[in-house]
Scaffold this active site. Structure first.
Site, PDB file in Angstrom:
ATOM      1  CB  ILE A 159      41.946 -32.218 -20.668  1.00  0.00           C
ATOM      2  CG1 ILE A 159      42.880 -32.148 -22.136  1.00  0.00           C
ATOM      3  CG2 ILE A 159      42.728 -32.620 -19.526  1.00  0.00           C
ATOM      4  CD1 ILE A 159      44.109 -31.263 -22.112  1.00  0.00           C
ATOM      5  CG  ASP A 160      36.470 -34.780 -17.032  1.00  0.00           C
ATOM      6  OD1 ASP A 160      37.058 -34.321 -16.076  1.00  0.00           O
ATOM      7  OD2 ASP A 160      35.535 -35.161 -17.212  1.00  0.00           O
ATOM      8  CB  SER A 161      41.039 -38.637 -17.324  1.00  0.00           C
ATOM      9  OG  SER A 161      39.626 -39.123 -18.028  1.00  0.00           O
ATOM     10  CG  ASP A 170      32.008 -32.616 -22.637  1.00  0.00           C
ATOM     11  OD1 ASP A 170      32.257 -32.836 -24.051  1.00  0.00           O
ATOM     12  OD2 ASP A 170      32.635 -33.376 -21.695  1.00  0.00           O
TER      13      ASP A 170
HETATM   14  O1  G3H Z   1      33.361 -37.289 -22.140  1.00  0.00           O
HETATM   15  C1  G3H Z   1      33.350 -37.394 -20.773  1.00  0.00           C
HETATM   16  C2  G3H Z   1      33.799 -36.316 -19.625  1.00  0.00           C
HETATM   17  O2  G3H Z   1      34.845 -36.793 -19.352  1.00  0.00           O
HETATM   18  C3  G3H Z   1      32.693 -36.322 -18.894  1.00  0.00           C
HETATM   19  O3  G3H Z   1      32.433 -37.413 -18.114  1.00  0.00           O
HETATM   20  O4  G3H Z   1      30.125 -37.769 -17.972  1.00  0.00           O
HETATM   21  O5  G3H Z   1      31.442 -38.703 -16.142  1.00  0.00           O
HETATM   22  O6  G3H Z   1      30.933 -36.098 -16.532  1.00  0.00           O
HETATM   23  P1  G3H Z   1      31.133 -37.270 -17.002  1.00  0.00           P
HETATM   24  P1  13P Z   2      39.487 -37.448 -21.024  1.00  0.00           P
HETATM   25  O1  13P Z   2      38.759 -38.663 -20.475  1.00  0.00           O
HETATM   26  O2  13P Z   2      40.638 -38.106 -22.003  1.00  0.00           O
HETATM   27  O3  13P Z   2      39.821 -36.350 -20.303  1.00  0.00           O
HETATM   28  O4  13P Z   2      38.514 -36.713 -22.188  1.00  0.00           O
HETATM   29  C1  13P Z   2      37.536 -35.828 -21.677  1.00  0.00           C
HETATM   30  C2  13P Z   2      36.679 -35.548 -22.861  1.00  0.00           C
HETATM   31  O5  13P Z   2      36.456 -35.879 -24.117  1.00  0.00           O
HETATM   32  C3  13P Z   2      35.368 -34.822 -22.590  1.00  0.00           C
HETATM   33  O6  13P Z   2      34.575 -34.691 -23.413  1.00  0.00           O
HETATM   34 ZN    ZN Z   3      34.293 -36.202 -24.760  1.00  0.00          ZN
END
Ligand code: G3H
Ligand code: 13P
Ligand code: ZN
Length: 312
Positions: free
Chosen positions: A258-260, A83
């Site tokens: 989806i991460d948050s 990612d």
């Molecule tokens: O796009 C962002 C993702 O939520 C990853 O976040 O760089 O804090 O792991 P991070």
């Molecule tokens: P969110 O912060 O909306 O979950 O997005 C995650 C994301 O785009 C990771 O690449």
């Molecule tokens: Zn992203």
């Protein structure tokens, strides 16, 4: 099943009017929760690791965790994706070490630099059987280390997409239509709206081509409430309405990031656990509750947002 690329999964998703969830992984519990939910619902899944995740866990651990999940769920198609790869070297490292898919994110550079770096990554990855996602346009908010002022958010220009895809040879394209990273996507009192008109124009210019949406957490208010009722302080956390993501998934959007939401679920589980059991200090106890929430959230996304259940 060995870890696969997204090529066939995206073809089926495009034709079938659904999207594949790309969920961020940082540790064992998150990998377990995502893959258990996906396996139970017979949904293909993308596990993605950011540069921050690779630094936190060490990429070797993450690759091995995903390999373990693939062994435990032999019927489940799993893509292992980088990612927001910052440059060719990061993407190369992932392709060389078990990732089947990488994102080169040169979207904060100018068009020509973005074309050149993305083309280089695509050439290298394709020679080794991996696939590549690139990005055009800028998401408001934080993209890993790069902070972009929300007011200067730039939507993807549909006039650029054909040239970009043709010149780079990338396999999928992330576009900016109003999503953003993190849990604070819109100001309170505003009406959160994605620019589905831009998405429609991009898909008209790139028929059959898989589009990716980043920043697609919906920030479930029940988990925000649990966090805040148990010592947290998340003020005005607002996400993308699920019905708009569902709409996007019916069209050209084949991958939704989806991460948050997973972070909120895990944190809510842990905070609630400690509030109810202040005497506990065994990580297996509180992480079990965090992991359960992550699994529930992924199951909900698969059935209610992505529409990817029963597709294996
Ligand atoms: O796009 C962002 C993702 O939520 C990853 O976040 O760089 O804090 O792991 P991070
Ligand atoms: P969110 O912060 O909306 O979950 O997005 C995650 C994301 O785009 C990771 O690449
Ligand atoms: Zn992203």
């Amino acid at each position: 099943m060995p870890i696969v690329t997204s090529t066939e999964l995206f073809k089926k998703a495009y034709d079938g009017g659904y999207a594949i969830g790309a969920f961020n992984i940082n540790n064992m519990e998150i990998v377990q929760a995502i893959t258990e939910a996906a396996a139970e619902l017979k949904s293909p899944v993308i596990l993605q690791a950011s540069q921050g995740a690779r630094k936190y866990a060490n990429s070797v651990y993450l690759v091995k965790l995903v390999e373990a999940a693939a062994e435990l769920h032999p019927e489940l198609p799993i893509v292992l994706h980088l990612d927001h790869g910052a440059d060719f070297a990061t993407c190369k490292d992932c392709v060389d070490n078990g990732f089947t898919s990488v994102m080169i994110d040169y979207s904060s550079h100018d068009f020509e630099a973005n074309v050149e770096e993305s083309r280089k990554v695509a050439e290298y990855a394709h020679e080794r059987g991996a696939v590549v996602e690139a990005e055009l346009g800028t998401l408001a908010g934080i993209e890993d280390a790069v902070s972009v002022d929300a007011d200067k958010a730039m939507f993807t220009d549909p006039d650029q997409v054909e040239e970009f895809v043709n010149r780079t040879g990338v396999d999928s394209l992330a576009i900016a239509i109003g999503t953003s990273h993190g849990a604070y996507k819109f100001k309170p009192g505003t009406d959160p709206k994605l620019r589905l008109d831009i998405l429609a124009e991009v898909s008209r210019r790139l028929p059959g081509f898989p589009i990716v949406l980043h920043g697609s957490s919906s920030v479930p208010q029940e988990y925000v409430r649990i966090i805040n009722e148990n010592g947290g302080a998340l003020k005005d956390a607002i996400g993308i309405p699920e019905d708009q993501l569902r709409e996007a998934a019916k069209g050209a959007v084949c991958k939704i990031n989806i991460d948050s939401d997973l972070r909120l679920g895990l944190t809510a589980g842990v905070r609630q656990h400690f509030a109810e059991h202040p005497d506990h200090f065994d990580p297996r106890q509180y992480l079990t509750d965090g992991r359960k929430n992550v699994k529930d959230i992924v199951a909900h996304k698969i059935t209610a947002v992505l529409g990817s259940d029963n597709k294996i």
